[in-house]
Design a protein around this motif. Structure first.
Motif, mmCIF file in Angstrom:
data_model
loop_
_atom_site.group_PDB
_atom_site.id
_atom_site.type_symbol
_atom_site.label_atom_id
_atom_site.label_comp_id
_atom_site.label_asym_id
_atom_site.label_seq_id
_atom_site.Cartn_x
_atom_site.Cartn_y
_atom_site.Cartn_z
ATOM 1 N N ASN A 37 43.913 79.081 -117.626
ATOM 2 C CA ASN A 37 42.814 80.031 -117.492
ATOM 3 C C ASN A 37 41.500 79.513 -118.051
ATOM 4 O O ASN A 37 40.435 80.015 -117.704
ATOM 5 N N THR A 38 41.552 78.509 -118.921
ATOM 6 C CA THR A 38 40.345 77.923 -119.493
ATOM 7 C C THR A 38 39.813 76.773 -118.643
ATOM 8 O O THR A 38 38.612 76.549 -118.581
ATOM 9 N N TYR A 39 40.703 76.070 -117.970
ATOM 10 C CA TYR A 39 40.314 74.893 -117.189
ATOM 11 C C TYR A 39 39.366 75.302 -116.058
ATOM 12 O O TYR A 39 39.578 76.329 -115.417
ATOM 13 N N PRO A 40 38.317 74.511 -115.802
ATOM 14 C CA PRO A 40 37.388 74.859 -114.708
ATOM 15 C C PRO A 40 38.125 74.971 -113.369
ATOM 16 O O PRO A 40 39.058 74.223 -113.098
ATOM 17 N N VAL A 41 37.673 75.891 -112.563
ATOM 18 C CA VAL A 41 38.329 76.164 -111.288
ATOM 19 C C VAL A 41 37.955 75.127 -110.231
ATOM 20 O O VAL A 41 38.786 74.700 -109.444
ATOM 21 N N HIS A 42 36.693 74.734 -110.210
ATOM 22 C CA HIS A 42 36.250 73.788 -109.187
ATOM 23 C C HIS A 42 35.145 72.886 -109.726
ATOM 24 O O HIS A 42 34.596 73.120 -110.802
ATOM 25 N N LEU A 43 34.857 71.860 -108.964
ATOM 26 C CA LEU A 43 33.832 70.886 -109.319
ATOM 27 C C LEU A 43 33.022 70.592 -108.066
ATOM 28 O O LEU A 43 33.560 70.565 -106.959
ATOM 29 N N PHE A 44 31.731 70.371 -108.248
ATOM 30 C CA PHE A 44 30.864 70.069 -107.106
ATOM 31 C C PHE A 44 30.821 68.564 -106.883
ATOM 32 O O PHE A 44 30.536 67.793 -107.799
ATOM 33 N N ARG A 75 28.817 65.840 -105.291
ATOM 34 C CA ARG A 75 27.456 65.620 -104.787
ATOM 35 C C ARG A 75 27.452 64.754 -103.527
ATOM 36 O O ARG A 75 26.628 64.948 -102.647
ATOM 37 N N ASP A 76 28.365 63.784 -103.446
ATOM 38 C CA ASP A 76 28.420 62.909 -102.274
ATOM 39 C C ASP A 76 28.774 63.686 -101.006
ATOM 40 O O ASP A 76 28.234 63.415 -99.935
ATOM 41 N N ARG A 77 29.701 64.611 -101.123
ATOM 42 C CA ARG A 77 30.152 65.384 -99.955
ATOM 43 C C ARG A 77 29.440 66.721 -99.833
ATOM 44 O O ARG A 77 29.628 67.447 -98.868
ATOM 45 N N ASN A 78 28.657 67.064 -100.854
ATOM 46 C CA ASN A 78 27.896 68.307 -100.881
ATOM 47 C C ASN A 78 28.816 69.533 -100.733
ATOM 48 O O ASN A 78 28.530 70.436 -99.951
ATOM 49 N N GLU A 79 29.936 69.507 -101.494
ATOM 50 C CA GLU A 79 30.863 70.630 -101.438
ATOM 51 C C GLU A 79 31.657 70.726 -102.740
ATOM 52 O O GLU A 79 31.739 69.778 -103.506
ATOM 53 N N TYR A 80 32.230 71.902 -102.939
ATOM 54 C CA TYR A 80 33.082 72.135 -104.098
ATOM 55 C C TYR A 80 34.517 71.767 -103.750
ATOM 56 O O TYR A 80 34.936 71.891 -102.607
ATOM 57 N N PHE A 81 35.278 71.303 -104.757
ATOM 58 C CA PHE A 81 36.705 71.090 -104.558
ATOM 59 C C PHE A 81 37.445 71.659 -105.760
ATOM 60 O O PHE A 81 36.924 71.716 -106.872
#
Length: 181
Positions: free
Chosen positions: A97-104, A106-112
């Motif tokens: 529950n503390t770990y970030p859900v997603h990361l942006f 920049r190269d692909r211009n999207e969240y994963f």
């Protein structure tokens, strides 16, 4: 399971051998396959070590007289409560529950997603590797919070656990604090 962290304070406090601690942990976590492998391919557990644990009330022996089937031993409640965190999910859920859900990206211009893993398996693995020890869990959480605060999370939750990333983060935190002083 490949590694077990032994609580040296528990060894001293309860006058346990490392083998006895391993036996108690494997019994507590129901890791019978690992226990049998240790007995068959490794040095195993001596009858004296197991008998001592029974005599001192650490475990209950449900074997017939003279038999030592590893899965017929049970930790007594008071010993289990003192040595190991009894909730296999509590620490893992706090971490999840503390770990970030997603990361942006920049190269692909999207969240994963950083949580793309089998959650039930992750919770089980976290408990065996970290969550059974409240001290170790607190160290991992300290590292995770530091990594989040300093934008150092760049891998999935599974990779973070498998690589034991908290060790590097805590080393870096210590180095940065030493530099500031």
């Amino acid at each position: 399971m490949k590694a077990i962290e032994i609580d040296l304070e528990a060894l001293v406090k309860y006058n346990l051998t490392p083998n006895q601690y391993v036996f108690l942990f494997l019994t507590h976590s129901h890791q019978y396959a690992a226990m049998y492998k240790f007995v068959q391919e490794g040095p195993g557990f001596s009858t004296e070590e197991i008998h001592d644990l029974v005599e001192r009330g650490f475990i209950l022996n449900f074997n017939q007289s003279g038999y030592y089937y590893m899965d017929s031993f049970v930790l007594t409640d008071e010993v289990g409560d003192e040595l190991f965190d009894q909730s296999p999910e509590r620490a893992a859920r706090e971490f999840w529950n503390t770990y970030p859900v997603h990361l942006f990206d920049r190269d692909r211009n999207e969240y994963f997603s950083l949580l793309a893993t089998n959650k039930d398996q992750f919770i089980q693995d976290y408990y065996l590797r970290v969550g059974h020890s409240s001290k170790k869990h607190q160290r991992v959480m300290e590292a995770l919070r530091y990594a989040i605060d300093n934008r150092m999370i760049d891998m999935s939750i599974r990779q973070w656990l498998d690589s034991e990333q908290w060790e590097a983060i805590l080393d870096l935190k210590e180095l940065q604090q030493a530099t500031l002083n």
